[in-house]
Scaffold this motif. Structure first.
Motif, PDB file in Angstrom:
ATOM      1  N   TYR A   1       0.821  -1.214   0.000  1.00 21.76           N
ATOM      2  CA  TYR A   1       0.000   0.000   0.000  1.00 21.76           C
ATOM      3  C   TYR A   1       0.853   1.261   0.000  1.00 21.76           C
TER       4      TYR A   1
ATOM      5  N   LEU B   1      -5.600  -5.349   3.565  1.00 24.33           N
ATOM      6  CA  LEU B   1      -6.452  -5.967   2.552  1.00 24.33           C
ATOM      7  C   LEU B   1      -7.928  -5.821   2.877  1.00 24.33           C
TER       8      LEU B   1
ATOM      9  N   GLY C   1      -7.651  -1.535   0.911  1.00 24.20           N
ATOM     10  CA  GLY C   1      -7.851  -2.825   0.266  1.00 24.20           C
ATOM     11  C   GLY C   1      -7.892  -2.776  -1.256  1.00 24.20           C
ATOM     12  N   PRO C   2      -8.712  -1.899  -1.847  1.00 27.00           N
ATOM     13  CA  PRO C   2      -8.755  -1.847  -3.320  1.00 27.00           C
ATOM     14  C   PRO C   2      -7.417  -1.464  -3.941  1.00 27.00           C
TER      15      PRO C   2
ATOM     16  N   ARG D   1      -5.086  -4.562  -3.726  1.00 29.73           N
ATOM     17  CA  ARG D   1      -5.467  -5.580  -4.721  1.00 29.73           C
ATOM     18  C   ARG D   1      -5.054  -5.171  -6.125  1.00 29.73           C
ATOM     19  N   ARG D   2      -5.183  -3.897  -6.441  1.00 31.75           N
ATOM     20  CA  ARG D   2      -4.770  -3.423  -7.762  1.00 31.75           C
ATOM     21  C   ARG D   2      -3.265  -3.584  -7.938  1.00 31.75           C
TER      22      ARG D   2
ATOM     23  N   LEU E   1      -1.334  -5.778  -6.417  1.00 28.07           N
ATOM     24  CA  LEU E   1      -1.020  -7.200  -6.516  1.00 28.07           C
ATOM     25  C   LEU E   1      -1.421  -7.778  -7.868  1.00 28.07           C
ATOM     26  N   GLU E   2      -2.503  -7.284  -8.427  1.00 28.33           N
ATOM     27  CA  GLU E   2      -2.930  -7.741  -9.756  1.00 28.33           C
ATOM     28  C   GLU E   2      -1.925  -7.340 -10.829  1.00 28.33           C
TER      29      GLU E   2
ATOM     30  N   PRO F   1      -6.747 -16.407  -3.752  1.00 24.31           N
ATOM     31  CA  PRO F   1      -7.139 -15.129  -4.343  1.00 24.31           C
ATOM     32  C   PRO F   1      -6.705 -15.067  -5.797  1.00 24.31           C
TER      33      PRO F   1
END
Length: 345
Positions: free
Chosen positions: A65, A94, A100-101, A104-105, A107-108, A129
């Motif tokens: 983050y 997370l 969290g969003p 996740r972005r 990590l994607e 996930p």
């Protein structure tokens, strides 16, 4: 290889700084070029400028983050990226509505996701996930500093009083204030011991309450911020190293204590359990009763403390960590090239 390590801008005694310095030293020793870029939220433009100037082969984000958000803002797509998940990313971030969003972005988009805790890697991969296939475990390495301790043992505890040391920044997640309260029944029973805390105040209201609580307890003191290079010398002065965190990734201080053979008494959470083996190099506790039982035994029994002193420096060789980290970088670069070639085709 040219590597840009991006880390949060924070106190130099924090774990991210220690990890970044260790990675840099190991990589540079093998002839690679490494730059460190410290960022805060909103630093996307400066991170973009630094990235374009340095032209790295790979970017390594320490903290999904706090480093990842500026990285997303920097818009430097096309450069392979590896991200190290921290304890605050996993345990809280997370699930946070704001963080969290973003996590996740990050990590994607990342090519590899590193954790240095095998228990965390197993749990995340089992949870399945969307990014689970990219999660890898980097065996932790440590480099023990050689600076002298700012304090002699005689400064820290009276003769015959075992010394407990709690190295952690002062903030709620670290449980500094609550640790004092865990020791209160032992002090009331007349057991001889001393407790020393060290680390920067990272939460002003909580730190104010903590310092006031320390002042009311003659067996406790705060030593200030210890330079990372002097931490091993201070750890050697302790009889027991403590960790009362609610959440951890993999604490550097515990890795150093394990390497040095200083017994540990720690809260039973995954980040601590990956280092402390119950009854082998320390004890885990889950509640106040278990803490009092184990702390009481450690205070009363010097032979038990000696039995738990099992130095294991070879377990955390920094050369092995660097070797595996380089392999992850090369995998990320190769897969990024393949992905870009597929887009062009």
């Amino acid at each position: 290889m040219r590597i840009l390590i991006v880390l949060p801008r924070q106190d130099p005694a924090t774990g991210n700084e220690v990890t970044a310095a260790r990675h840099r030293a190991g990589l540079e020793a093998l002839g690679h070029e490494v730059a460190l870029e410290r960022v805060a939220p909103g630093d996307g433009a400066s991170l973009r400028a630094a990235t374009l100037s340095f032209a790295p082969d790979v970017i390594h984000l320490l903290h999904a983050y706090r480093s990842g958000r500026p990285w997303l803002e920097a818009r430097v797509d096309g450069i392979p990226c590896v991200v190290t998940l921290t304890g605050t990313d996993i345990h809280g971030g997370l699930d946070d509505p704001a963080e969290g969003p973003v996590i996740r972005r990050v990590l994607e988009k990342a090519d590899r996701i590193i954790t240095q805790n095998r228990l965390t890697a197993e749990a995340l991969n089992q949870a399945g996930p969307p990014f689970a296939g990219k999660i890898v475990c980097l065996p932790p390495g440590i480099v023990l500093g050689t600076a002298p301790s700012p304090f002699a043992r005689s400064d820290l505890s009276p003769p015959g009083h075992p010394l407990f040391l709690h190295p952690a920044g002062i903030r709620p997640v670290k449980g500094n204030l609550e640790l004092l309260e865990l020791f209160d029944p032992l002090a009331a029973s007349g057991l001889p011991f001393a407790v020393a805390f060290c680390g920067p105040p990272l939460d002003a209201p909580y730190s104010a309450d903590f310092f006031a609580a320390v002042a009311r307890r003659p067996w406790a003191r705060h030593l200030g911020v210890i330079p990372p290079k002097a931490m091993p010398a201070l750890l050697r002065e302790a009889d027991v190293v403590l960790n009362n965190s609610q959440k951890e990734g993999l604490p550097n201080a515990l890795l150093e204590a394990a390497a040095l053979g200083v017994p540990m008494l720690v809260r039973n959470i995954p980040g601590n359990a990956a280092v402390v083996q119950e009854g082998v190099n320390g004890f885990l506790y889950g509640d106040a009763a278990a803490f009092a039982d184990r702390a009481g035994k450690l205070i009363a029994d010097p032979a038990l403390r000696r039995a738990l002193s099992r130095p294991s420096p070879e377990r955390y060789a920094p050369e092995k960590e660097t070797e595996v980290l380089l392999a992850f970088y090369r995998q990320a670069i190769a897969e990024s090239c393949d992905s870009q070639a597929a887009v062009h085709d």
